[in-house]
Scaffold this motif. Structure first.
Motif, PDB file in Angstrom:
ATOM      1  N   UNK A  64       0.849  -1.207   0.000  1.00  0.00           N
ATOM      2  CA  UNK A  64       0.000   0.000   0.000  1.00  0.00           C
ATOM      3  C   UNK A  64       0.875   1.243   0.000  1.00  0.00           C
ATOM      4  N   UNK A  67       2.411   1.583  -3.327  1.00  0.00           N
ATOM      5  CA  UNK A  67       1.420   2.095  -4.296  1.00  0.00           C
ATOM      6  C   UNK A  67       1.192   3.591  -4.085  1.00  0.00           C
ATOM      7  N   UNK A  68       1.184   3.998  -2.812  1.00  0.00           N
ATOM      8  CA  UNK A  68       0.996   5.429  -2.511  1.00  0.00           C
ATOM      9  C   UNK A  68       2.163   6.240  -3.063  1.00  0.00           C
ATOM     10  N   UNK A  71       1.941   6.325  -6.800  1.00  0.00           N
ATOM     11  CA  UNK A  71       0.876   7.223  -7.322  1.00  0.00           C
ATOM     12  C   UNK A  71       1.267   8.689  -7.178  1.00  0.00           C
ATOM     13  N   UNK A  72       1.972   9.004  -6.074  1.00  0.00           N
ATOM     14  CA  UNK A  72       2.370  10.411  -5.878  1.00  0.00           C
ATOM     15  C   UNK A  72       3.548  10.790  -6.771  1.00  0.00           C
ATOM     16  N   UNK A  77       1.774  14.047  -8.713  1.00  0.00           N
ATOM     17  CA  UNK A  77       0.596  14.667  -8.109  1.00  0.00           C
ATOM     18  C   UNK A  77       1.007  15.906  -7.333  1.00  0.00           C
ATOM     19  N   UNK A  78       0.543  16.986  -7.751  1.00  0.00           N
ATOM     20  CA  UNK A  78       0.903  18.257  -7.126  1.00  0.00           C
ATOM     21  C   UNK A  78      -0.323  18.803  -6.417  1.00  0.00           C
ATOM     22  N   UNK A  79      -0.102  19.190  -5.194  1.00  0.00           N
ATOM     23  CA  UNK A  79      -1.224  19.807  -4.481  1.00  0.00           C
ATOM     24  C   UNK A  79      -1.598  21.096  -5.162  1.00  0.00           C
ATOM     25  N   UNK A  80      -2.852  21.279  -5.281  1.00  0.00           N
ATOM     26  CA  UNK A  80      -3.309  22.503  -5.945  1.00  0.00           C
ATOM     27  C   UNK A  80      -3.438  23.605  -4.923  1.00  0.00           C
TER      28      UNK A  80
ATOM     29  N   UNK B  22       5.020  12.952   4.327  1.00  0.00           N
ATOM     30  CA  UNK B  22       3.784  12.169   4.235  1.00  0.00           C
ATOM     31  C   UNK B  22       4.062  10.700   4.522  1.00  0.00           C
ATOM     32  N   UNK B  52      -5.080   4.070   0.782  1.00  0.00           N
ATOM     33  CA  UNK B  52      -4.254   4.853  -0.146  1.00  0.00           C
ATOM     34  C   UNK B  52      -4.952   6.166  -0.505  1.00  0.00           C
ATOM     35  N   UNK B  55      -4.654   8.728   2.272  1.00  0.00           N
ATOM     36  CA  UNK B  55      -3.374   9.443   2.361  1.00  0.00           C
ATOM     37  C   UNK B  55      -3.161  10.394   1.182  1.00  0.00           C
ATOM     38  N   UNK B  56      -3.736  10.051   0.042  1.00  0.00           N
ATOM     39  CA  UNK B  56      -3.669  11.010  -1.082  1.00  0.00           C
ATOM     40  C   UNK B  56      -4.447  12.275  -0.707  1.00  0.00           C
ATOM     41  N   UNK B  59      -2.477  14.344   1.641  1.00  0.00           N
ATOM     42  CA  UNK B  59      -1.461  15.069   0.865  1.00  0.00           C
ATOM     43  C   UNK B  59      -2.060  16.319   0.194  1.00  0.00           C
ATOM     44  N   UNK B  60      -3.249  16.125  -0.360  1.00  0.00           N
ATOM     45  CA  UNK B  60      -3.872  17.231  -1.104  1.00  0.00           C
ATOM     46  C   UNK B  60      -4.474  18.302  -0.190  1.00  0.00           C
ATOM     47  N   UNK B  62      -3.682  18.970   3.173  1.00  0.00           N
ATOM     48  CA  UNK B  62      -2.963  19.258   4.416  1.00  0.00           C
ATOM     49  C   UNK B  62      -3.048  20.740   4.814  1.00  0.00           C
TER      50      UNK B  62
END
Lengths: 250, 187
Positions: A64, A67-68, A71-72, A77-80, B22, B52, B55-56, B59-60, B62
């Protein structure tokens, strides 16, 4: 009051799991901010809650986390950060409003411009007409107001006692200009006609209409007199002598 | 609120876009959150996906976490709970009730479903206290829904929760006392 209610009604326990209505959520948050007793109570509750969570933990499979990470990392993946988006959206809205305003103004200006163009064209046309009239009047004035012109007044006889016509004879330029406005109005079937008498023969000079201010007629050489008769509408080849209303000797 | 200082540092790094922060928070809290999610959805595959996803979201989102309002775990727990409930609502296993807010945990465990039992100090609680805690914090029920499941008035149910948490606190205090004694003996 709120403290008692929050503690007795178990609102902190519900706040913990996030199940409170927005109104109660706000009340609890305010109490947590303002009341130390409520805050201490909640601190203990949270500590127990976290400990309980750790106690009930179930270790997730290692994949997991992989996978995390994947995926990041892979999707980058950028925080908006919403702030620039809001700024951009605001600017876009302002730009849209400004564009709409400018478009409206432009439409109005285009409409005004069209009206102005129409008015200008109308004014130009009127000016052209006035200029033509002025040139024509100036020319006529020059034609009758010089030393070579002899003005002659033709008074009406008993057939038309009120008639009065002025003829301007320019023998040098061989031109005749007549002001017929002093003639009485005739029925539509009749017209005035002017003749020159040359050795006893009446020669046609042209038709006169009382509506006109100045009329240029044919100049006839060696004319001895000018004569006006009433003829059928459209004029006649020979004068109707019985209808002679005025004459003047030259 | 008494958020762990180490957590605050990790959260600050996370806010600045440091993914390793994270992963460290994952190492610390994934077990607790997975325990919640797995007990709610009762399916390992789904629970792993939801962990998963949780936690995404951490991350988004926070930047929306405010340490002055509560611990990181509480905030993360709410995300895990809501993510799982939303997922369950969207699946056919969901048996919608009037307010469409909960799936039917009164049903027997179906074949193939995971039934992760509570453990530790919770197991020492009286059965009705255990059930009350399990329904609210590990099944996704609201207090109003859970008291109906247990067939007791809402006020009684709330007192079950309060009493259960007090019992847990005592239990943890005793554990701490034992640990301290052992430590003293060892020293």
């Amino acid at each position: 009051m709120e403290k008692k209610r929050i503690l007795e009604e178990g609102l902190l326990e519900q706040y913990l799991s996030g199940e409170l209505s927005p109104e109660l959520h706000r009340i609890v948050e305010e109490a947590l901010h303002q009341n130390s007793e409520v805050r201490e109570h909640f601190d203990l509750l949270e500590a127990d809650f976290e400990r309980m969570g750790m106690e009930q933990a179930v270790v997730p499979p290692a994949q997991i986390k992989k996978a995390l990470v994947k995926s990041l990392e892979k999707k980058s993946m950028v925080r908006i950060d919403r702030t620039p988006l809001w700024i951009a959206a605001s600017i876009a809205i302002l730009f849209g409003i400004a564009t709409l305003w400018m478009f409206t103004k432009w439409q109005n200006a285009a409409g005004n411009l069209k009206v102005l163009q129409e008015q200008t064209a109308e004014l130009q046309e009127r000016m052209y007409t006035i200029e033509n009239n002025y040139l024509q009047t100036s020319l006529q004035l020059r034609n009758i107001n010089n030393a070579n012109v002899v003005p002659l007044v033709l008074y009406g006889n008993q057939k038309s006692p009120n008639a009065k016509v002025v003829a301007y004879m320019d023998h040098k330029r061989k031109a005749v200009i007549v002001n017929p406005q002093g003639l009485p109005v005739l029925p539509t079937t009749k017209t005035y006609q002017m003749w020159s008498d040359v050795d006893g023969e009446m020669i046609d000079m042209g038709i006169l209409s009382p509506d006109e201010e100045l009329v240029t007629l044919k100049y006839i050489d060696k004319a001895e007199s000018l004569n006006i008769t009433i003829e059928p509408a459209g004029g006649n080849d020979h004068p109707t002598v019985e209808e002679l209303i005025s004459f003047v000797l030259l | 609120m008494k958020t762990d200082f180490g957590d605050i540092q990790l959260i600050n790094r996370l806010s600045e876009g440091d993914k390793s922060a994270l992963y460290q928070l994952y190492d610390k809290y994934s077990g607790a959150l997975y325990g919640v999610i797995l007990r709610m959805c009762r399916n390992k595959t789904d629970a792993q996906d939801l962990l998963q996803e949780t936690f995404v979201k951490i991350w988004l989102k926070i930047d929306s976490y405010d340490a002055s309002k509560g611990r990181f775990y509480t905030w993360a727990y709410r995300i895990a709970r809501n993510t799982t409930l939303n997922s369950l609502r969207n699946r056919s296993e969901l048996i919608q009730n009037e307010d469409l807010s909960v799936y039917d945990t009164k049903a027997e465990i179906k074949t193939g479903q995971e039934n992760v039992l509570l453990k530790g100090s919770l197991k020492k609680l009286e059965p009705h206290h255990q059930k009350a805690i399990a329904l609210v914090y590990y099944r996704g029920y609201t207090h109003k829904e859970a008291h109906e499941v247990m067939g007791v008035p809402l006020g009684t149910f709330k007192s079950y929760i309060r009493q259960a948490l007090i019992q847990l606190r005592k239990s943890y205090a005793n554990e701490m006392l034992w640990l301290w004694c052992i430590f003293e003996i060892m020293v």
